[in-house]
Design a protein around this motif. Sequence first.
Motif, PDB file in Angstrom:
ATOM      1  N   LYS A 147      16.577  74.558  12.830  1.00  0.00           N
ATOM      2  CA  LYS A 147      15.986  73.301  12.357  1.00  0.00           C
ATOM      3  C   LYS A 147      16.934  72.586  11.390  1.00  0.00           C
ATOM      4  N   ILE A 148      17.620  73.366  10.562  1.00  0.00           N
ATOM      5  CA  ILE A 148      18.617  72.770   9.665  1.00  0.00           C
ATOM      6  C   ILE A 148      19.715  72.095  10.473  1.00  0.00           C
ATOM      7  N   MET A 149      20.157  72.797  11.533  1.00  0.00           N
ATOM      8  CA  MET A 149      21.205  72.233  12.386  1.00  0.00           C
ATOM      9  C   MET A 149      20.713  70.975  13.082  1.00  0.00           C
ATOM     10  N   LEU A 150      19.461  70.959  13.484  1.00  0.00           N
ATOM     11  CA  LEU A 150      18.901  69.778  14.140  1.00  0.00           C
ATOM     12  C   LEU A 150      18.902  68.583  13.185  1.00  0.00           C
TER      13      LEU A 150
ATOM     14  N   ASP B  23      22.463  67.431  12.858  1.00  0.00           N
ATOM     15  CA  ASP B  23      22.887  66.729  14.072  1.00  0.00           C
ATOM     16  C   ASP B  23      22.397  65.281  14.066  1.00  0.00           C
ATOM     17  N   LEU B  24      21.156  65.077  13.640  1.00  0.00           N
ATOM     18  CA  LEU B  24      20.610  63.714  13.571  1.00  0.00           C
ATOM     19  C   LEU B  24      21.351  62.884  12.522  1.00  0.00           C
ATOM     20  N   VAL B  25      21.658  63.513  11.387  1.00  0.00           N
ATOM     21  CA  VAL B  25      22.402  62.813  10.335  1.00  0.00           C
ATOM     22  C   VAL B  25      23.799  62.431  10.832  1.00  0.00           C
TER      23      VAL B  25
ATOM     24  N   LEU C 129      24.760  62.081  13.902  1.00  0.00           N
ATOM     25  CA  LEU C 129      24.629  61.073  14.950  1.00  0.00           C
ATOM     26  C   LEU C 129      24.482  59.686  14.336  1.00  0.00           C
ATOM     27  N   TYR C 130      23.677  59.610  13.290  1.00  0.00           N
ATOM     28  CA  TYR C 130      23.511  58.324  12.615  1.00  0.00           C
ATOM     29  C   TYR C 130      24.837  57.855  12.001  1.00  0.00           C
ATOM     30  N   ILE C 131      25.536  58.774  11.321  1.00  0.00           N
ATOM     31  CA  ILE C 131      26.808  58.404  10.679  1.00  0.00           C
ATOM     32  C   ILE C 131      27.824  57.941  11.718  1.00  0.00           C
ATOM     33  N   LEU C 132      27.931  58.668  12.818  1.00  0.00           N
ATOM     34  CA  LEU C 132      28.869  58.288  13.878  1.00  0.00           C
ATOM     35  C   LEU C 132      28.522  56.906  14.430  1.00  0.00           C
ATOM     36  N   THR C 133      27.234  56.687  14.641  1.00  0.00           N
ATOM     37  CA  THR C 133      26.800  55.387  15.179  1.00  0.00           C
ATOM     38  C   THR C 133      27.120  54.260  14.207  1.00  0.00           C
ATOM     39  N   ALA C 134      26.815  54.479  12.911  1.00  0.00           N
ATOM     40  CA  ALA C 134      27.058  53.453  11.899  1.00  0.00           C
ATOM     41  C   ALA C 134      28.545  53.164  11.753  1.00  0.00           C
ATOM     42  N   VAL C 135      29.352  54.229  11.685  1.00  0.00           N
ATOM     43  CA  VAL C 135      30.795  54.044  11.540  1.00  0.00           C
ATOM     44  C   VAL C 135      31.383  53.338  12.757  1.00  0.00           C
ATOM     45  N   ALA C 136      30.927  53.749  13.946  1.00  0.00           N
ATOM     46  CA  ALA C 136      31.428  53.117  15.175  1.00  0.00           C
ATOM     47  C   ALA C 136      31.024  51.648  15.241  1.00  0.00           C
ATOM     48  N   TYR C 137      29.818  51.325  14.778  1.00  0.00           N
ATOM     49  CA  TYR C 137      29.349  49.937  14.802  1.00  0.00           C
ATOM     50  C   TYR C 137      30.162  49.068  13.837  1.00  0.00           C
TER      51      TYR C 137
END
Length: 299
Positions: free
Chosen positions: A242-245, A248-250, A252-260
């Motif tokens: 659950k910690i890893m999940l 992973d969501l965090v 994913l958000y960071i990658l999306t924000a940085v890529a945007y």
Amino acid sequence: MGSIHGAVCAQDQPAENTIIEVGMWVSDIKGVDLASSSFNMDFYLLFEFNPSEISLDQVRKFTIVNIAIIDIDLSINEVEANEQEGVLIYQVIGAFTKNFDIQRYPFETHTLEIIIEYSGFNSSFVSYKVGSKIKVDESVNIAGWELGDYKTEISEKAYFDNSYSRFIFGIDISRPWLSGIIKNILPLAIFAVMAMLAFLVPIEESGQRLALVSVILLSTITFHFALLSGLPPRDYLTFSDKIMLVLDLVFLYILTAVAYIMYLQTKKKDVDLMTINKRALEILIVLFAILLVGLIISF
């Protein structure tokens, strides 16, 4: 499930409601292996009985139910046998099976059990009783675990129309909280903080920001697989999963924000990238707080 029977001799049946008192002295516990669902224990098994009600050979008819099938080094030695005084003692050294519940890994608690079943006559003739001589040696120590209280109980196991008496010894073990935090939680927390620092890298270095988060994500996945290597197969999520999940969501958000932000910078849009970067960081903090609360509730 493995089992070992005591010596069996043809004897007349004992008197009805015969009681055998069972004692136990645990001298060593080691080799708690979650992956193989087993542990090693060295103990002395004491049977005390009334020789006018049951013979020594009849007392020998017992089964250690949860002996590991793979244990080729199993040793069951008869240390003392005195029919006149009604005493029978064995030394047992071997591996035993345990279906470990690891839902709260790495902060779980387990009960290591030894199950002794009388296999000579059904419980209407012979029943076990918890004796007064139960002890765990003070020198017993399991690396990476804390010893808790021990407990004993008597139960019956039914086979078709007959029930047989069982003596069950169990001792609780748990992982030290500080060790679990340092070895399992702290590295993941460091990975998360390092990933968040990507928002502090100058926007002009967007390529480095993306590379930083990607490397940390791969490092986190590798660390997670290393944790899983010591666990048995399961059909549920552990607390570590659950910690890893959450991470992973965090990520994913960071990658999306940085890529945007990188996309806006490349397209030279007439936007305030500093403001977008600040807002993205604020949203990340709120998202992380919500996920952290959910994680704590699930524990």
